[in-house]
Enzyme design. Structure first.
Site, short mmCIF file in Angstrom:
data_model
loop_
_atom_site.label_atom_id
_atom_site.label_comp_id
_atom_site.label_asym_id
_atom_site.label_seq_id
_atom_site.Cartn_x
_atom_site.Cartn_y
_atom_site.Cartn_z
CD GLU A 1 -3.11 -1.04 2.12
OE1 GLU A 1 -2.93 -0.31 3.12
OE2 GLU A 1 -4.14 -1.71 1.94
CD GLU B 1 -4.18 -5.66 3.01
OE1 GLU B 1 -5.09 -4.88 3.39
OE2 GLU B 1 -2.99 -5.53 3.32
#
Length: 432
Positions: free
Chosen positions: A157, A264
């Site tokens: 991320e 995710e």
């Protein structure tokens, strides 16, 4: 049993049932979980500052992928220095267990685009020294895990710049990893927290990735709450939200030819969350040409029972989110296709006279990987009648059933046929 008409049909549609199964098997989706623990907390003492996860439960239930987040500074305490042997041992032990259990490990440097120095985060995008330290770290990681049973993510991320900004440093890291002898899959993160809903044909992934081995996939993340954070402070608002947030990325992947790792995703165990999660998993399962793998959040021993996305059992009772994942890992499925370059076709499907799917869009072309439609209805062992029928504006078009799989056994020869407005009828055998 295959009859003469079905045998002739193999020639007329240009693809046999065996070939259809082969095409599908060439695009397997690696279903799995993110196993938390090594990325938790501060400090270096296992069991106190962080947890060392045990993948046994998930491997016994057939997952094919374990994503393993970890803090970079725990593995490499000093920039451009050797790896900590104890922490490296944790990673080696888990990856060996995963491999023995039939699963690939995804190593996930959980750094959000930063490298630590004396506890202070340094942005690899704006700090040249941090960038050099990062490339060194990735080279060492590739050397330590240079085998194909391990895939390596570049960074979890990143979010301080754009994809085109990060591309230069990703390419430096990829080059160093390949020069170190690593030939496995590299997972390239999308900037802006890897948000899947960002990517579409109108807003494509803009990073110009150069991989000498041409073995990379794009990592995206997608949660189902209104703000997409996965905190679930507010409930899931729509059963279609997961599908909607992936639709653009699916279209982009099919146009560009780069597969996706949904690194995710997850949902709370309430009815709204379950419905949206099931629908999203079904959508993913129908697109094996797009998805390289899926890792559901969050497995691991330190997630509390009230954590919305906890996957570990509570009082020995399996969590509904993991049960949903199990259903798609080895689904009962019918594989559909349409003519190349033809408009999408809509079909309905009934089993034993009961409609189980209405107006399903068939988008996969029969010369490519077929489109899998998971069937969630529990069927008793024995023979069952299936009818696939064209619906709506699809009259006059052609759709095909190219294979069926039930309880992991192929019944492709039973299912091969052209769907007409009168319907294609065939039998499936559910083994005991």
């Amino acid at each position: 049993m295959r009859n003469l008409a079905a045998a002739a049909l193999c020639i007329s549609i240009g693809i046999s049932a065996a070939r259809a199964a082969e095409l599908h098997d060439s695009f397997p989706i690696l279903w799995g979980v993110s196993e938390s623990g090594l990325e938790f907390g501060k400090g270096t003492k296992a069991g106190t500052n962080f947890a060392v996860p045990d993948p046994t439960y998930y491997l016994k239930h057939g997952v094919q992928l374990i994503r393993l987040p970890f803090q970079i500074a725990r593995l490499q305490p000093q920039a451009q220095g050797p790896f900590d042997p104890i922490f490296l041992g944790y990673l080696e032990k888990i990856t060996a267990e995963d491999h023995a259990g039939g699963a690939i490990t995804v190593l996930d440097p959980h750094g959000y685009g930063f490298m630590d120095a004396d506890g202070k985060p340094r942005d690899i995008l704006t700090d040249p020294v941090a960038a050099a330290d990062y490339v060194d770290f990735m080279r060492r990681l590739a050397e330590a895990f240079g085998r194909e049973s391990v895939a390596i993510g570049l960074m979890n991320e990143p979010h301080t710049g754009r994809d085109e900004d990060y591309a230069e440093i990703w390419n430096r890291a990829i080059a160093a990893m390949r020069q170190a002898g690593y030939n496995g899959t590299i997972l390239v993160p999308h900037a802006h927290w890897s948000t899947a809903a960002d990517i579409s044909l109108q807003t494509p992934f803009a990073g110009k990735i150069v991989d000498p081995a041409n073995n990379w996939v794009l990592e995206l993340h997608s949660y189902l709450d209104p703000d997409s954070t996965g905190t679930y402070r507010k409930p899931v608002a729509s059963p279609n939200i997961g599908i909607q947030r992936l639709t653009g990325a699916i279209a982009w992947s099919r146009k560009i030819g780069v597969r996706i790792f949904l690194g995710e995703t997850g949902a709370p165990p309430d009815p709204a969350g379950n419905a949206a999660f099931d629908a999203m998993l079904d959508k993913i399962a129908s697109a094996p040409d797009v998805f390289w793998g899926v890792a559901v959040w969050g497995a691991g021993p330190w997630w509390k029972p009230n954590y919305p996305m906890r996957l570990d059992p509570i009082d020995a009772v399996a969590r509904p989110q993991f049960m949903a994942l199990e259903r798609v890992m080895a689904p009962e499925a019918i594989y559909l296709a349409k003519d190349p370059s033809a408009a999408d076709v809509k079909v309905s499907i009934a089993i034993d006279g009961h409609e189980i799917a209405h107006a399903v869009d068939v988008t996969a072309e029969r010369t490519m990987a077929p489109q899998g439609l998971p069937v969630r209805q529990k069927l008793m062992p024995g023979m069952h009648d299936v009818c696939v029928r064209l619906v709506g504006s699809s009259r006059g078009q052609s759709a095909y059933v190219v294979a069926s799989t039930w309880k992991g056994l192929s019944n492709s020869t039973d299912a091969l046929g052209i769907v007409t407005i009168q319907g294609l009828n065939f039998k499936i055998r559910v083994p005991r």
